[in-house]
Design an enzyme around this catalytic site. Structure first.
Site, PDB file in Angstrom:
ATOM      1  N   THR A  43       1.823  -6.302  11.322  1.00 15.39           N
ATOM      2  CA  THR A  43       0.732  -5.414  11.704  1.00 15.39           C
ATOM      3  C   THR A  43       1.299  -4.472  12.758  1.00 15.39           C
ATOM      4  O   THR A  43       2.402  -4.689  13.267  1.00 15.39           O
ATOM      5  CB  THR A  43      -0.460  -6.182  12.322  1.00 15.39           C
ATOM      6  N   ALA A  79       2.710  -9.197  15.673  1.00 19.02           N
ATOM      7  CA  ALA A  79       1.656  -8.586  16.484  1.00 19.02           C
ATOM      8  C   ALA A  79       2.357  -7.749  17.551  1.00 19.02           C
ATOM      9  O   ALA A  79       3.224  -8.263  18.277  1.00 19.02           O
ATOM     10  CB  ALA A  79       0.794  -9.659  17.130  1.00 19.02           C
ATOM     11  N   VAL A 130       6.337 -11.513  18.164  1.00 23.13           N
ATOM     12  CA  VAL A 130       5.977 -10.400  19.045  1.00 23.13           C
ATOM     13  C   VAL A 130       6.781  -9.160  18.664  1.00 23.13           C
ATOM     14  O   VAL A 130       8.010  -9.209  18.569  1.00 23.13           O
ATOM     15  CB  VAL A 130       6.254 -10.756  20.522  1.00 23.13           C
ATOM     16  N   LYS A 131       6.059  -8.085  18.436  1.00 27.32           N
ATOM     17  CA  LYS A 131       6.731  -6.831  18.076  1.00 27.32           C
ATOM     18  C   LYS A 131       6.872  -5.969  19.331  1.00 27.32           C
ATOM     19  O   LYS A 131       5.877  -5.657  19.986  1.00 27.32           O
ATOM     20  CB  LYS A 131       5.842  -6.089  17.083  1.00 27.32           C
ATOM     21  N   CYS A 132       8.118  -5.606  19.654  1.00 25.05           N
ATOM     22  CA  CYS A 132       8.376  -4.742  20.808  1.00 25.05           C
ATOM     23  C   CYS A 132       9.053  -3.463  20.332  1.00 25.05           C
ATOM     24  O   CYS A 132       9.910  -3.508  19.444  1.00 25.05           O
ATOM     25  CB  CYS A 132       9.327  -5.436  21.795  1.00 25.05           C
TER      26      CYS A 132
END
Ligand code: E4P
Length: 222
Positions: A27, A56, A82-84
């Protein structure tokens, strides 16, 4: 090759998961903003629907904020990744989060050097945006090839997550190059399956079968 769905639509995710070929979901803030409901509720429901990595994304732009948001997302469910974003602050956050055992997907990767840095910082996934590079007349698929080769050269435990895939040929090309994962909209997943000759062939088989059954019935009643 693993297939991820690139959507926050629960309807699409449920339909895609029912096909039995979906290994995860990505997402982003734009995709979540299109849906009704709290992001936490949507992400949790996605985790219950697909048993695989669910990305996310953080929206903070400073390291502390990214780490704080990342820990919040990671605490929701064990499948959350975790998307950074691929910035200096994002790189620092990736190092901190990955050192604490959280999986990070480094997003918005547009060059081999960015992907290499992401892998060195401990990212578990690196997302080259193929379609967005194509949009600016730069062959996006070359980036996928470069990252596959670089990670292979050094045995990085980091997977190439080909993203921004816009049509079936993007997926096929990424597969030929050895991308570990392709993330795609639901419409692209369906388009991978569709072939007019399959539909024509199936119709002909079924018509022939019906015709033969009728002829057998007619013979038996004589
Ligand atoms: C990846 O994680 C992104 O959500 C996505 O693939 C972006 O695709 P787009 O360039 O079609 O918006």
């Amino acid at each position: 090759m693993k297939f991820f769905l690139d959507t926050a639509s629960l309807k699409e995710i449920r339909e895609g998961a029912a096909l039995g070929v979906v290994d995860g979901v990505t997402t982003n803030p734009s995709l979540l903003a299109k849906e009704d409901g709290e992001p936490e509720t949507i992400l949790l429901e996605i985790c219950r629907t697909v048993d695989g990595p669910i990305s996310a994304e953080v929206v903070a732009t400073d390291t502390d904020g990214m780490v704080r948001e990342g820990l919040h997302w990671a605490a929701l469910h064990e499948n959350i990744v975790v998307k950074c974003p691929c910035t200096a602050e994002g790189l620092k956050a990736t190092r901190i989060l990955s050192s604490q055992g959280h999986r990070v997907n480094m997003t918005l990767v547009f060059s081999p050097s960015q992907g290499l840095l992401a892998a060195k910082a401990g990212a578990r996934f690196v997302s080259p945006f193929v379609g967005r590079l194509d949009d600016v007349s730069t062959p996006g698929m070359e980036l996928v090839a470069d990252l596959v080769q670089i990670f292979r050269n050094y045995d990085f435990q980091c997977e190439v997550l080909a993203a921004s895939l816009r049509h079936p040929l993007h997926v096929v090309e990424a597969a030929k190059l050895g991308a570990h994962i392709g993330t795609m909209p639901y419409a692209v997943l369906l388009a991978l399956l569709k072939h007019p000759l399959t539909d024509i062939g199936l119709k002909r088989f079924l018509d022939d079968w019906e015709k033969a059954k009728k002829e057998m019935g007619a013979k038996a009643s004589r």
